[in-house]
Design a protein around this motif. Structure first.
Motif, short mmCIF file in Angstrom:
data_model
loop_
_atom_site.label_atom_id
_atom_site.label_comp_id
_atom_site.label_asym_id
_atom_site.label_seq_id
_atom_site.Cartn_x
_atom_site.Cartn_y
_atom_site.Cartn_z
N GLY A 54 3.67 14.26 -32.15
CA GLY A 54 2.81 13.80 -33.23
C GLY A 54 2.90 14.71 -34.45
N GLY A 55 2.99 16.02 -34.20
CA GLY A 55 3.15 16.96 -35.30
C GLY A 55 4.46 16.76 -36.03
N GLY A 162 -5.93 5.81 -28.46
CA GLY A 162 -5.01 4.78 -28.94
C GLY A 162 -5.59 4.01 -30.11
N ALA A 163 -6.89 3.66 -30.01
CA ALA A 163 -7.55 2.95 -31.10
C ALA A 163 -7.65 3.82 -32.34
N ALA A 186 -7.37 14.28 -38.83
CA ALA A 186 -8.14 15.35 -38.19
C ALA A 186 -8.89 14.82 -36.97
N THR A 187 -9.43 13.60 -37.09
CA THR A 187 -10.12 12.98 -35.95
C THR A 187 -9.16 12.74 -34.80
N HIS A 188 -7.97 12.24 -35.13
CA HIS A 188 -6.95 11.94 -34.12
C HIS A 188 -6.51 13.21 -33.38
N LEU A 189 -6.21 14.27 -34.14
CA LEU A 189 -5.78 15.51 -33.50
C LEU A 189 -6.93 16.17 -32.74
N GLY A 190 -8.13 16.14 -33.31
CA GLY A 190 -9.27 16.73 -32.62
C GLY A 190 -9.53 16.07 -31.29
N LEU A 191 -9.43 14.73 -31.24
CA LEU A 191 -9.64 14.02 -29.99
C LEU A 191 -8.55 14.37 -28.98
#
Length: 379
Positions: A54-55, A162-163, A186-191
């Motif tokens: 992802g990074g 995924g969502a 940030a939300t995606h990586l934090g989760l």
């Protein structure tokens, strides 16, 4: 009735004690605990790879190359020239192509497409590995009450991820956008780090029997546990701030250290209106906050390490030694990332070490609550 006196050397008959009852997850199949842990470790490895890919997807500006979300049909990549052309035509209708990549060739498109496809494919693999493993253990009665609920929480977070991933990508397909919204990134990586942390905690719980964990809790170090809990929270904040930096390419804004363009503060730190936007969208301000939080984390980590070095348990001391070493490497990589303007290999290494540091801090926190008592030989 009086009992018969016993001779001084007469054998004493003892009553056989019942065998100790195993913990909840140990009352099923004898290999349940070990196999559930191995399954979680496989998920851990997949999530780590997912974070790294992802990074790389973000650093190569590949995240918007696939403009649709097809959970089933999207599993297969284009297999013919016509399918490749169709995908390319969809991308050429996106704002990123119009504003940033106009004139891109099909071969160049294929490069960014494979990164995004690989990222999404890994997400599907993680989901399937979780579903297959959970159903297998549940149907074979290897999951005792309590653990099914814990693992379902983990599965729910994986599904939510995924969502959130598509919610993030969708933001970058809107008019005038050339990348995904930094808030959503940030939300995606934090989760992702929450999922990773939960897996690490569960795997540590399964490394010993419940009876051993209960015994270990009696030797817990509450103060060290509390301090390491604070360290986990601070590190999580720093990781989310790092995602904000990546989301607006703030890591390339001021390639000097320890100053920022010759001063302590970056130029025009509050230039955007309303003022709150500067803390999320001003490259200089966001990088400055990330730097300061990094310094704060380093100092706090040193304080926690000093406290842990007094622990009577060798395994706990060793865990925090590893944590401190990873922290030092991460600080060095952070400075290098700034000076190199976030070159690809430096930035992705910085993110990978963040995963290692996150794992080690959680491991130290776990041992503060469930220390491993040293044997006499160990002492």
């Amino acid at each position: 009735m009086a009992t018969k006196p016993r001779a001084i050397f007469e054998d004493v008959t003892t009553t056989q004690r019942p065998a100790a009852v195993a913990g909840a997850i140990d009352r099923g199949r004898p290999d349940a605990r070990r196999w559930v842990r191995l399954w979680l470790l496989a998920l851990f490895a997949l999530v780590v790879v997912m974070i790294v890919v992802g990074g790389l997807t973000r650093l190569t500006d590949s995240g918007l190359s696939i403009t649709e979300w097809d959970l089933v049909t999207g599993t297969l990549p284009p297999l013919s020239a016509a399918q490749w052309q169709s995908e390319f035509d969809l991308y050429r209708a996106s704002p990123q192509y119009e504003l940033m990549n106009r004139g891109m060739t099909l071969q160049e498109f294929q490069f960014i497409y494979w990164w995004e496809w690989g990222h999404r494919f890994l997400g599907r693999v993680i989901g399937l590995v979780f579903i297959a493993g959970f159903l297998g253990f549940w149907l074979s009665r290897r999951l005792a009450p309590g653990w099914a609920g814990r693992l379902l929480i983990l599965g729910g977070l994986i599904g939510l991820q995924g969502a959130v991933g598509w919610w993030m990508v969708h933001s970058g397909l809107q008019e005038g956008m050339t990348s995904v919204a930094s808030y959503r990134l940030a939300t995606h990586l934090g989760l992702a780090f929450v999922i990773l942390g939960l897996i690490v905690w569960y795997a540590n719980l399964l490394s010993r029997r419940e009876t051993e964990l209960l015994t270990a809790r009696r030797q817990a170090e509450p103060r060290l546990f509390s301090m390491s809990t604070g360290l986990v929270h601070l590190l999580f904040l720093q990781i989310v701030l790092g995602a904000l930096v990546a989301g607006i390419d703030a890591g390339r804004a001021y390639p000097t250290w320890p100053d920022m363009a010759g001063g302590f503060l970056p130029p025009d730190p509050l230039s955007l209106q309303p003022v709150w936007r500067n803390f999320f969208e001003n490259a200089g301000t966001v990088q400055f906050i990330h730097r300061m939080t990094g310094y704060l984390f380093a100092v706090f980590a040193l304080v926690v390490w000093l406290r842990a070095s007094k622990s009577p348990h060798a395994s706990t001391r060793r865990a925090f030694h590893y944590m401190l070493a990873a922290m030092a490497v991460q600080v060095g990589l952070g400075v290098w990332a700034v000076l190199s303007q976030a070159q690809l290999h430096v930035a992705i290494t910085h993110q990978a070490v963040a995963v290692l540091l996150w794992t080690l801090v959680i491991r130290g926190r776990f041992l503060a609550r469930h220390p491993i008592p040293a044997t006499i030989r160990g002492r």
